[in-house]
Write a protein that holds these residues in place. Structure first.
Motif, PDB file in Angstrom:
ATOM      1  N   ASN A  36      51.146   3.446 -28.740  1.00  0.00           N
ATOM      2  CA  ASN A  36      51.069   4.503 -28.498  1.00  0.00           C
ATOM      3  C   ASN A  36      50.585   5.005 -26.979  1.00  0.00           C
ATOM      4  OD1 ASN A  36      53.585   4.687 -30.210  1.00  0.00           O
ATOM      5  ND2 ASN A  36      51.824   6.014 -32.161  1.00  0.00           N
ATOM      6  N   GLY A  37      49.825   3.913 -26.915  1.00  0.00           N
ATOM      7  CA  GLY A  37      49.400   4.441 -24.783  1.00  0.00           C
ATOM      8  C   GLY A  37      48.234   4.917 -25.036  1.00  0.00           C
ATOM      9  N   ALA A  38      47.459   5.338 -26.145  1.00  0.00           N
ATOM     10  CA  ALA A  38      47.055   6.172 -26.678  1.00  0.00           C
ATOM     11  C   ALA A  38      45.502   5.530 -25.359  1.00  0.00           C
ATOM     12  CB  ALA A  38      46.303   6.633 -27.702  1.00  0.00           C
ATOM     13  N   PRO A  39      44.986   6.687 -24.796  1.00  0.00           N
ATOM     14  CA  PRO A  39      43.480   5.735 -24.419  1.00  0.00           C
ATOM     15  C   PRO A  39      42.431   6.576 -24.873  1.00  0.00           C
ATOM     16  CG  PRO A  39      43.655   8.881 -23.601  1.00  0.00           C
ATOM     17  CD  PRO A  39      45.514   7.748 -24.354  1.00  0.00           C
ATOM     18  N   LEU A  40      41.421   5.260 -24.342  1.00  0.00           N
ATOM     19  CA  LEU A  40      39.848   5.004 -25.682  1.00  0.00           C
ATOM     20  C   LEU A  40      39.017   5.760 -24.586  1.00  0.00           C
ATOM     21  CD1 LEU A  40      38.038   4.136 -27.564  1.00  0.00           C
ATOM     22  CD2 LEU A  40      38.274   1.795 -26.245  1.00  0.00           C
ATOM     23  N   THR A  41      38.006   6.708 -24.825  1.00  0.00           N
ATOM     24  CA  THR A  41      36.704   6.818 -24.215  1.00  0.00           C
ATOM     25  C   THR A  41      35.565   6.047 -24.317  1.00  0.00           C
ATOM     26  OG1 THR A  41      38.582   9.228 -23.748  1.00  0.00           O
ATOM     27  CG2 THR A  41      35.047   8.779 -22.615  1.00  0.00           C
ATOM     28  N   ILE A  42      35.080   5.671 -24.155  1.00  0.00           N
ATOM     29  CA  ILE A  42      34.162   4.382 -24.874  1.00  0.00           C
ATOM     30  C   ILE A  42      32.731   4.840 -23.206  1.00  0.00           C
ATOM     31  CG2 ILE A  42      34.456   2.971 -23.544  1.00  0.00           C
ATOM     32  CD1 ILE A  42      33.478   0.589 -25.723  1.00  0.00           C
ATOM     33  N   HIS A  43      31.301   5.197 -23.783  1.00  0.00           N
ATOM     34  CA  HIS A  43      29.899   5.546 -22.883  1.00  0.00           C
ATOM     35  C   HIS A  43      29.548   4.245 -23.949  1.00  0.00           C
ATOM     36  CE1 HIS A  43      27.083   8.557 -21.363  1.00  0.00           C
ATOM     37  NE2 HIS A  43      26.877   7.858 -20.661  1.00  0.00           N
ATOM     38  N   CYS A  44      28.297   3.455 -23.151  1.00  0.00           N
ATOM     39  CA  CYS A  44      27.277   2.582 -23.720  1.00  0.00           C
ATOM     40  C   CYS A  44      26.109   2.454 -23.093  1.00  0.00           C
ATOM     41  CB  CYS A  44      28.164   0.932 -23.234  1.00  0.00           C
ATOM     42  SG  CYS A  44      29.613   0.741 -24.587  1.00  0.00           S
ATOM     43  N   LYS A  45      25.474   2.712 -23.445  1.00  0.00           N
ATOM     44  CA  LYS A  45      23.670   2.733 -23.112  1.00  0.00           C
ATOM     45  C   LYS A  45      22.713   1.271 -24.013  1.00  0.00           C
ATOM     46  CE  LYS A  45      23.345   7.358 -23.014  1.00  0.00           C
ATOM     47  NZ  LYS A  45      23.171   9.166 -23.644  1.00  0.00           N
ATOM     48  N   SER A  46      21.973   1.140 -23.197  1.00  0.00           N
ATOM     49  CA  SER A  46      20.888   0.357 -24.019  1.00  0.00           C
ATOM     50  C   SER A  46      20.010   1.812 -23.472  1.00  0.00           C
ATOM     51  CB  SER A  46      20.507  -1.167 -23.344  1.00  0.00           C
ATOM     52  OG  SER A  46      19.772  -0.489 -21.739  1.00  0.00           O
ATOM     53  N   LEU A  75      19.196  -4.289 -26.770  1.00  0.00           N
ATOM     54  CA  LEU A  75      20.157  -3.312 -28.119  1.00  0.00           C
ATOM     55  C   LEU A  75      21.351  -3.009 -27.068  1.00  0.00           C
ATOM     56  CD1 LEU A  75      21.670  -2.316 -30.554  1.00  0.00           C
ATOM     57  CD2 LEU A  75      19.603  -0.868 -30.367  1.00  0.00           C
ATOM     58  N   PHE A  76      22.776  -2.874 -26.902  1.00  0.00           N
ATOM     59  CA  PHE A  76      23.544  -1.708 -26.318  1.00  0.00           C
ATOM     60  C   PHE A  76      24.261  -1.446 -27.586  1.00  0.00           C
ATOM     61  CE2 PHE A  76      23.029  -4.679 -22.893  1.00  0.00           C
ATOM     62  CZ  PHE A  76      22.923  -3.748 -21.470  1.00  0.00           C
ATOM     63  N   PHE A  77      24.369  -0.074 -27.741  1.00  0.00           N
ATOM     64  CA  PHE A  77      25.233   0.808 -28.233  1.00  0.00           C
ATOM     65  C   PHE A  77      25.824   1.740 -27.893  1.00  0.00           C
ATOM     66  CE2 PHE A  77      21.407   3.083 -27.175  1.00  0.00           C
ATOM     67  CZ  PHE A  77      22.197   4.459 -27.131  1.00  0.00           C
ATOM     68  N   CYS A  78      27.187   2.156 -28.363  1.00  0.00           N
ATOM     69  CA  CYS A  78      28.212   3.000 -27.239  1.00  0.00           C
ATOM     70  C   CYS A  78      28.257   4.138 -28.460  1.00  0.00           C
ATOM     71  CB  CYS A  78      29.739   2.560 -27.059  1.00  0.00           C
ATOM     72  SG  CYS A  78      29.184   1.021 -25.954  1.00  0.00           S
ATOM     73  N   GLY A  79      29.308   5.356 -27.343  1.00  0.00           N
ATOM     74  CA  GLY A  79      30.080   5.999 -28.095  1.00  0.00           C
ATOM     75  C   GLY A  79      31.838   6.118 -27.422  1.00  0.00           C
ATOM     76  N   ALA A  80      33.039   5.638 -28.492  1.00  0.00           N
ATOM     77  CA  ALA A  80      34.463   5.775 -29.174  1.00  0.00           C
ATOM     78  C   ALA A  80      34.153   6.415 -29.390  1.00  0.00           C
ATOM     79  CB  ALA A  80      34.503   4.478 -28.993  1.00  0.00           C
ATOM     80  N   SER A  81      35.507   6.933 -28.484  1.00  0.00           N
ATOM     81  CA  SER A  81      37.028   8.113 -28.841  1.00  0.00           C
ATOM     82  C   SER A  81      38.264   8.229 -28.450  1.00  0.00           C
ATOM     83  CB  SER A  81      36.343   9.699 -28.987  1.00  0.00           C
ATOM     84  OG  SER A  81      36.243   9.586 -27.552  1.00  0.00           O
ATOM     85  N   TRP A  82      39.024   9.021 -29.521  1.00  0.00           N
ATOM     86  CA  TRP A  82      40.132   8.934 -28.936  1.00  0.00           C
ATOM     87  C   TRP A  82      40.818  10.105 -29.719  1.00  0.00           C
ATOM     88  CZ3 TRP A  82      44.874   6.949 -31.583  1.00  0.00           C
ATOM     89  CH2 TRP A  82      44.454   5.700 -32.973  1.00  0.00           C
ATOM     90  N   PHE A  89      27.687   3.039 -32.659  1.00  0.00           N
ATOM     91  CA  PHE A  89      28.104   2.187 -33.503  1.00  0.00           C
ATOM     92  C   PHE A  89      27.477   0.975 -31.745  1.00  0.00           C
ATOM     93  CE2 PHE A  89      31.725   1.773 -30.129  1.00  0.00           C
ATOM     94  CZ  PHE A  89      31.184  -0.049 -29.937  1.00  0.00           C
ATOM     95  N   GLU A  90      26.905   0.128 -32.272  1.00  0.00           N
ATOM     96  CA  GLU A  90      25.171  -1.392 -31.887  1.00  0.00           C
ATOM     97  C   GLU A  90      26.855  -2.606 -30.692  1.00  0.00           C
ATOM     98  OE1 GLU A  90      22.501  -2.289 -34.242  1.00  0.00           O
ATOM     99  OE2 GLU A  90      21.438  -0.826 -34.082  1.00  0.00           O
ATOM    100  N   ILE A  91      27.145  -1.659 -30.123  1.00  0.00           N
ATOM    101  CA  ILE A  91      28.021  -3.192 -29.677  1.00  0.00           C
ATOM    102  C   ILE A  91      27.472  -4.794 -28.882  1.00  0.00           C
ATOM    103  CG2 ILE A  91      27.839  -2.828 -26.854  1.00  0.00           C
ATOM    104  CD1 ILE A  91      31.143  -2.754 -26.843  1.00  0.00           C
ATOM    105  N   TYR A  92      25.964  -4.670 -28.901  1.00  0.00           N
ATOM    106  CA  TYR A  92      25.517  -6.164 -29.163  1.00  0.00           C
ATOM    107  C   TYR A  92      23.888  -5.687 -29.230  1.00  0.00           C
ATOM    108  CZ  TYR A  92      22.823  -9.892 -27.193  1.00  0.00           C
ATOM    109  OH  TYR A  92      22.592 -10.673 -27.702  1.00  0.00           O
ATOM    110  N   ASN A  93      23.635  -6.433 -30.112  1.00  0.00           N
ATOM    111  CA  ASN A  93      22.478  -6.185 -31.576  1.00  0.00           C
ATOM    112  C   ASN A  93      21.829  -7.746 -31.542  1.00  0.00           C
ATOM    113  OD1 ASN A  93      20.150  -5.960 -32.928  1.00  0.00           O
ATOM    114  ND2 ASN A  93      20.618  -4.273 -33.869  1.00  0.00           N
TER     115      ASN A  93
END
Length: 134
Positions: A36-46, A75-82, A89-93
């Motif tokens: 349904n075209g929902a936007p995704l917000t993502i914020h990643c950090k190491s 290690l990179f981790f992210c917060g994602a929301s919609w 979650f860990e997007i790269y470990n």
């Protein structure tokens, strides 16, 4: 005689020191596959880098590249929301990903039921599924 032979094999070539590397770059990419075209917000950090907040429209992707550190502890981790939930979650470990899972390319998708991750070269079936928290 051997000295003459070895001299003829040595060829001097210019070297660009900025291109010399032992460790290739790894690319991590997140796709918005929400319905349904929902936007995704993502914020990643190491530990050292904050990559900022990004809002992905339907079908869009966000990616970043890095080199695994010399200690093998990247290690990179992210917060994602919609509108349907959120997750951290860990997007790269390195411990999970650098040994055959996704050495040079890590693909992730945000779907209605979960964030899913794929092994490198296997974009049809995912091997990680992290359900949204509501």
């Amino acid at each position: 005689m051997l000295g003459i032979y070895l001299e003829s094999l040595i060829i001097a070539t210019p070297i660009d020191a900025s291109k010399i590397t032992i460790v290739p770059k790894t690319k991590v990419e997140m796709f918005n596959k929400l319905s349904n075209g929902a936007p995704l917000t993502i914020h990643c950090k190491s530990r050292d880098d904050d990559l900022g907040k990004h809002v992905l429209g339907a079908g869009q992707s966000y990616s970043f590249q890095f080199r695994v550190n010399i200690f093998g502890s990247t290690l990179f981790f992210c917060g994602a929301s919609w509108q349907g939930g959120q997750i951290k979650f860990e997007i790269y470990n390195t411990d999970r990903d650098d040994y055959g899972r996704c050495n040079e390319y890590c693909q992730w998708e945000a779907r209605d039921y979960a964030i899913v991750g794929f092994k490198e070269g296997e974009s049809k079936s995912y091997d990680i599924s992290l359900p949204w928290h509501h």
